[in-house]
Design an enzyme around this catalytic site. Structure first.
Site, PDB file in Angstrom:
ATOM      1  N   SER A   1       0.811  -1.228   0.000  1.00 15.95           N
ATOM      2  CA  SER A   1       0.000   0.000   0.000  1.00 15.95           C
ATOM      3  C   SER A   1       0.840   1.272   0.000  1.00 15.95           C
ATOM      4  CB  SER A   1      -0.953   0.011   1.204  1.00 15.95           C
ATOM      5  OG  SER A   1      -0.210   0.027   2.412  1.00 15.95           O
ATOM      6  N   LYS A   2       2.036   1.205   0.607  1.00 18.98           N
ATOM      7  CA  LYS A   2       2.902   2.395   0.628  1.00 18.98           C
ATOM      8  C   LYS A   2       3.833   2.347  -0.580  1.00 18.98           C
ATOM      9  CE  LYS A   2       2.703   3.446   5.520  1.00 18.98           C
ATOM     10  NZ  LYS A   2       3.438   3.655   6.784  1.00 18.98           N
ATOM     11  N   ASN A   3       3.222   2.530  -1.731  1.00 16.42           N
ATOM     12  CA  ASN A   3       3.927   2.314  -2.989  1.00 16.42           C
ATOM     13  C   ASN A   3       3.564   3.453  -3.941  1.00 16.42           C
ATOM     14  OD1 ASN A   3       4.630   1.456  -5.603  1.00 16.42           O
ATOM     15  ND2 ASN A   3       4.280  -0.688  -5.128  1.00 16.42           N
TER      16      ASN A   3
ATOM     17  N   ASP B   1      -4.467   2.321   7.398  1.00 16.88           N
ATOM     18  CA  ASP B   1      -3.274   3.113   7.727  1.00 16.88           C
ATOM     19  C   ASP B   1      -3.625   4.595   7.572  1.00 16.88           C
ATOM     20  OD1 ASP B   1      -0.864   4.325   8.083  1.00 16.88           O
ATOM     21  OD2 ASP B   1       0.200   3.243   6.509  1.00 16.88           O
TER      22      ASP B   1
END
Length: 318
Positions: free
Chosen positions: A112-114, A145
């Protein structure tokens, strides 16, 4: 587990035995004759990338190329070239882009942190020309998040691109009620006000009162104090009396509230007046005892305060 969308993969592994690629000669990675610290890639990764380089060299935009990009992204979700070439294939083949959104969501479950993933999503949504379920998708991601920068950046783009600000202020309030230390939610609230009503005198009044509701619950939470600094920096800020009243209540409850004292020092520097600066100088000295770990910073601020105070006193004596 690797993410997959609902399309048939078309691929079987190893690719060297896949009939779909029998005409393709894989291109190995060139690390030079004497690589200093060669990376220990898995055999699967090496094969996928070797065939991907061959596809790139051919500039082939085909169903098998599209299928291969999925595997390229699965083995390395941050591969920018993989995402870029995938988009080119999607557009060239006139694929159903709504299915691509499902694939992106599945990839977001594992990465997801991409940046590449969220940039890809933006380009796809822009190509589709409709917001669809983008706000719902980002809400879902933020539930997992709440401080994911890439999700917030995408949400802000969607809000501006499709003018969907109507309920966003309520959304930030909801997030702050869940976690009033959520600095991202405070940042989003500032973004929403700036892009809708703007910081008029009445709006600043409303926001100051809103902010102090949260400060009263946790006076040493830095996030709302930073939001107040943003309000105090606006051209239409004419609310010193309101700030003085609210901060006096905070100090009355806790004379050692470092965040409140720090804020008042910053306000004194921003809006200098002799009495205000004199009090701020004393606050800086208090802060060196209250928050010793930042002693050098408080001493620096005290120096700034005294320099401004000296300048004003010289002017007033003339």
């Amino acid at each position: 587990a690797a993410a997959m969308d609902s399309r048939p993969s078309m691929l079987t592994f190893p690719l060297s035995k896949c009939a779909l690629f029998k005409d393709l000669v894989p291109i190995p990675q060139d690390d030079g004759p004497h690589p200093v610290v060669p990376i220990s890639y898995s055999d699967h990764f090496v094969e996928v990338m070797d065939y991907f380089r061959a596809i790139l060299k051919k500039e082939e935009y085909s169903p098998r190329a599209l299928a291969l990009t999925k595997e390229v992204i699965k083995v390395n979700p941050a591969n920018y070239t993989g995402w870029l070439f995938r988009r080119e294939c999607l557009f060239e083949l006139k694929e159903d882009l709504s299915k691509e959104l499902k694939f992106i969501e599945e990839m977001a479950e594992v990465s997801s942190k991409n940046y590449q993933l969220w940039h890809h999503r933006r380009v796809i949504v822009e190509r589709m020309g409709v917001a669809g379920e983008e706000l719902d998708a980002t809400t879902k991601a933020l539930h997992k998040d709440p401080k994911n920068y890439h999700v917030w950046a995408h949400r802000q783009w969607v809000l501006r691109k499709f003018n969907l600000f109507k309920n966003e202020l309520f959304f930030t309030e909801f997030l702050l009620k869940v976690d009033f230390r959520n600095n991202s939610a405070w940042n989003q609230r500032y973004f929403v006000v700036k892009n809708t009503t703007g910081f008029t005198e009445a709006i600043i009044d409303r926001e100051i009162k809103f902010t102090f509701k949260f400060i009263n619950n946790a006076p040493n939470n830095m996030s709302p104090w930073n939001y107040l600094r943003g309000l105090a920096n606006q051209k239409e800020f004419k609310h010193m009396g309101l700030l003085n009243s609210f901060t006096a209540d905070v100090i009355k409850k806790d004379q050692k509230c470092a965040e409140c004292l720090s804020f008042l020092v910053d306000i004194a520097i921003k809006y200098p007046a002799i009495k205000r600066l004199q009090v701020a100088a004393e606050m800086c000295q208090d802060l060196t005892k209250i928050s010793e770990i930042r002693t050098k910073y408080w001493q620096y601020l005290e120096k700034k305060v005294k320099e401004k105070l000296e300048g004003l006193e010289k002017k007033s004596s003339k």
